[in-house]
Design a protein around this motif. Structure first.
Motif, PDB file in Angstrom:
ATOM      1  N   GLY A 108       0.813  -1.204   0.000  1.00 25.02           N
ATOM      2  CA  GLY A 108       0.000   0.000   0.000  1.00 25.02           C
ATOM      3  C   GLY A 108       0.849   1.257   0.000  1.00 25.02           C
ATOM      4  N   ALA A 109       0.154   2.385  -0.235  1.00 25.60           N
ATOM      5  CA  ALA A 109       0.864   3.668  -0.289  1.00 25.60           C
ATOM      6  C   ALA A 109      -0.072   4.792   0.122  1.00 25.60           C
ATOM      7  CB  ALA A 109       1.373   3.916  -1.719  1.00 25.60           C
ATOM      8  N   VAL A 110       0.547   5.885   0.551  1.00 21.55           N
ATOM      9  CA  VAL A 110      -0.199   7.110   0.833  1.00 21.55           C
ATOM     10  C   VAL A 110       0.757   8.276   0.592  1.00 21.55           C
ATOM     11  CG1 VAL A 110       0.372   7.228   3.322  1.00 21.55           C
ATOM     12  CG2 VAL A 110      -1.764   8.237   2.510  1.00 21.55           C
ATOM     13  N   ALA A 111       0.196   9.446   0.237  1.00 20.23           N
ATOM     14  CA  ALA A 111       1.039  10.622   0.027  1.00 20.23           C
ATOM     15  C   ALA A 111       0.616  11.741   0.975  1.00 20.23           C
ATOM     16  CB  ALA A 111       0.932  11.094  -1.419  1.00 20.23           C
ATOM     17  N   VAL A 112       1.604  12.461   1.474  1.00 17.56           N
ATOM     18  CA  VAL A 112       1.394  13.605   2.368  1.00 17.56           C
ATOM     19  C   VAL A 112       1.966  14.826   1.658  1.00 17.56           C
ATOM     20  CG1 VAL A 112       1.952  14.585   4.637  1.00 17.56           C
ATOM     21  CG2 VAL A 112       1.638  12.119   4.394  1.00 17.56           C
ATOM     22  N   HIS A 113       1.079  15.689   1.183  1.00 20.04           N
ATOM     23  CA  HIS A 113       1.517  16.796   0.326  1.00 20.04           C
ATOM     24  C   HIS A 113       1.321  18.147   1.031  1.00 20.04           C
ATOM     25  CE1 HIS A 113       2.418  18.964  -3.270  1.00 20.04           C
ATOM     26  NE2 HIS A 113       1.263  19.582  -3.243  1.00 20.04           N
ATOM     27  N   ILE A 114       2.398  18.908   1.146  1.00 19.79           N
ATOM     28  CA  ILE A 114       2.296  20.231   1.781  1.00 19.79           C
ATOM     29  C   ILE A 114       1.575  21.183   0.829  1.00 19.79           C
ATOM     30  CG2 ILE A 114       3.566  22.208   2.711  1.00 19.79           C
ATOM     31  CD1 ILE A 114       5.914  20.231   3.248  1.00 19.79           C
ATOM     32  N   VAL A 115       0.520  21.822   1.350  1.00 17.56           N
ATOM     33  CA  VAL A 115      -0.292  22.703   0.507  1.00 17.56           C
ATOM     34  C   VAL A 115      -0.087  24.164   0.864  1.00 17.56           C
ATOM     35  CG1 VAL A 115      -2.664  23.343  -0.098  1.00 17.56           C
ATOM     36  CG2 VAL A 115      -2.031  20.951   0.084  1.00 17.56           C
ATOM     37  N   TRP A 116      -0.075  24.445   2.165  1.00 21.79           N
ATOM     38  CA  TRP A 116      -0.192  25.839   2.548  1.00 21.79           C
ATOM     39  C   TRP A 116       0.204  25.994   3.997  1.00 21.79           C
ATOM     40  CZ3 TRP A 116      -1.125  29.689  -0.642  1.00 21.79           C
ATOM     41  CH2 TRP A 116      -1.569  30.907  -0.144  1.00 21.79           C
ATOM     42  N   GLU A 117       1.175  26.785   4.304  1.00 23.13           N
ATOM     43  CA  GLU A 117       1.587  27.046   5.675  1.00 23.13           C
ATOM     44  C   GLU A 117       1.493  25.793   6.536  1.00 23.13           C
ATOM     45  OE1 GLU A 117      -0.564  30.497   7.036  1.00 23.13           O
ATOM     46  OE2 GLU A 117       0.947  31.817   6.187  1.00 23.13           O
ATOM     47  N   ASP A 118       0.462  25.706   7.366  1.00 21.24           N
ATOM     48  CA  ASP A 118       0.357  24.574   8.293  1.00 21.24           C
ATOM     49  C   ASP A 118      -0.608  23.496   7.806  1.00 21.24           C
ATOM     50  OD1 ASP A 118      -1.932  26.012   8.417  1.00 21.24           O
ATOM     51  OD2 ASP A 118      -2.055  26.072  10.591  1.00 21.24           O
ATOM     52  N   LEU A 119      -0.954  23.539   6.517  1.00 22.13           N
ATOM     53  CA  LEU A 119      -1.975  22.623   5.977  1.00 22.13           C
ATOM     54  C   LEU A 119      -1.349  21.596   5.039  1.00 22.13           C
ATOM     55  CD1 LEU A 119      -5.075  22.048   5.612  1.00 22.13           C
ATOM     56  CD2 LEU A 119      -4.950  23.556   3.613  1.00 22.13           C
ATOM     57  N   VAL A 120      -1.671  20.312   5.256  1.00 26.74           N
ATOM     58  CA  VAL A 120      -1.209  19.284   4.319  1.00 26.74           C
ATOM     59  C   VAL A 120      -2.392  18.451   3.839  1.00 26.74           C
ATOM     60  CG1 VAL A 120       1.046  19.102   5.462  1.00 26.74           C
ATOM     61  CG2 VAL A 120      -0.706  17.418   5.960  1.00 26.74           C
ATOM     62  N   GLU A 121      -2.200  17.856   2.666  1.00 29.22           N
ATOM     63  CA  GLU A 121      -3.217  17.004   2.063  1.00 29.22           C
ATOM     64  C   GLU A 121      -2.763  15.544   2.131  1.00 29.22           C
ATOM     65  OE1 GLU A 121      -3.964  17.731  -2.092  1.00 29.22           O
ATOM     66  OE2 GLU A 121      -5.621  16.291  -2.148  1.00 29.22           O
ATOM     67  N   ILE A 122      -3.656  14.673   2.536  1.00 23.30           N
ATOM     68  CA  ILE A 122      -3.402  13.238   2.455  1.00 23.30           C
ATOM     69  C   ILE A 122      -4.075  12.757   1.171  1.00 23.30           C
ATOM     70  CG2 ILE A 122      -3.870  10.979   3.476  1.00 23.30           C
ATOM     71  CD1 ILE A 122      -3.539  12.192   6.201  1.00 23.30           C
ATOM     72  N   ARG A 123      -3.266  12.139   0.288  1.00 24.03           N
ATOM     73  CA  ARG A 123      -3.815  11.746  -1.005  1.00 24.03           C
ATOM     74  C   ARG A 123      -3.250  10.402  -1.445  1.00 24.03           C
ATOM     75  NH1 ARG A 123      -2.410  16.667  -4.661  1.00 24.03           N
ATOM     76  NH2 ARG A 123      -2.806  15.241  -6.355  1.00 24.03           N
ATOM     77  N   SER A 124      -3.818   9.883  -2.508  1.00 20.59           N
ATOM     78  CA  SER A 124      -3.313   8.647  -3.145  1.00 20.59           C
ATOM     79  C   SER A 124      -3.189   7.484  -2.167  1.00 20.59           C
ATOM     80  CB  SER A 124      -1.957   8.920  -3.822  1.00 20.59           C
ATOM     81  OG  SER A 124      -2.049   9.966  -4.755  1.00 20.59           O
TER      82      SER A 124
END
Ligand code: COA
Length: 150
Positions: free
Chosen positions: A53-69
């Motif tokens: 399995g896999a997951v991605a943690v993408h930095i979006v904005w200041e203190d906000l990140v997106e969990i994707r894929s």
């Protein structure tokens, strides 16, 4: 079970993991070029050296990140691996200084069980929509937005 950061040699295996789910419209497609650019966002879960399995943690904005894929091989689902990946993603988000994570998903119930709450997609920062406008499913992908603090 081991969760680790990817190597360049993992790109094809991650692509093969995600592709069938994207083709079934269960998650958004991730073309090889984008995957390569985003490789360092990923966490990989392997068992006996095999990618499960896999997951991605993408930095979006200041203190906000997106969990994707987020994806777990079909024959390995319902054994706790998806939850382990979410936990690892939340830990990484915390470690890099995020205070809030969000996700856009076709399986909101799974994320709700991990402390996420549904929000109106339009509450997300505009930067998120820059990615969306490149997506073939824009503007009606049907994904639900959820957030939680970390
Ligand atoms: C969503 C997804 C990542 C979940 O992965 P998973 O490995 O099945 O997740 P878990 O095993 O941690 O939890 C799934 C269910 O199995 C249950 N479960 C966990 N361990 C279990 C075990 N040992 N025995 C029986 N059931 C178990 C969980 O309680 C959970 O129950 P639920 O169906 O009521 O939610 C997986 O279904 C997937 O890859 N889906 C396709 C892609 C996708 O939808 N990605 C989401 C981003 S859009």
């Amino acid at each position: 079970m081991r969760i680790r950061k990817p190597k360049i040699t993992d790109i094809n295996a991650i692509h093969q993991l995600i592709k069938p789910f994207a083709e079934a419209r269960r998650m958004l497609a991730l073309p090889l070029g984008n995957l390569t650019e985003r490789l360092r966002d990923f966490l990989l879960l392997e068992v006996d050296g095999e990618l499960i399995g896999a997951v991605a943690v993408h930095i979006v904005w200041e203190d906000l990140v997106e969990i994707r894929s987020l994806a777990v091989r079909p024959e390995r689902q319902k054994q706790g691996y998806g939850s382990a990946l979410i936990d690892a993603a939340l830990t990484e988000a915390r470690e890099i200084g995020a205070t809030k994570v969000f996700t856009l998903t076709f399986v909101p119930e799974f994320f709700q069980k991990h402390g996420f709450a549904v929000i109106d997609r339009h509450e997300l920062p505009h930067k998120v929509w820059q990615d969306c406008t490149h997506c073939p499913l824009f503007p009606d992908c049907g994904e639900t937005a959820l957030t939680r603090s970390v």
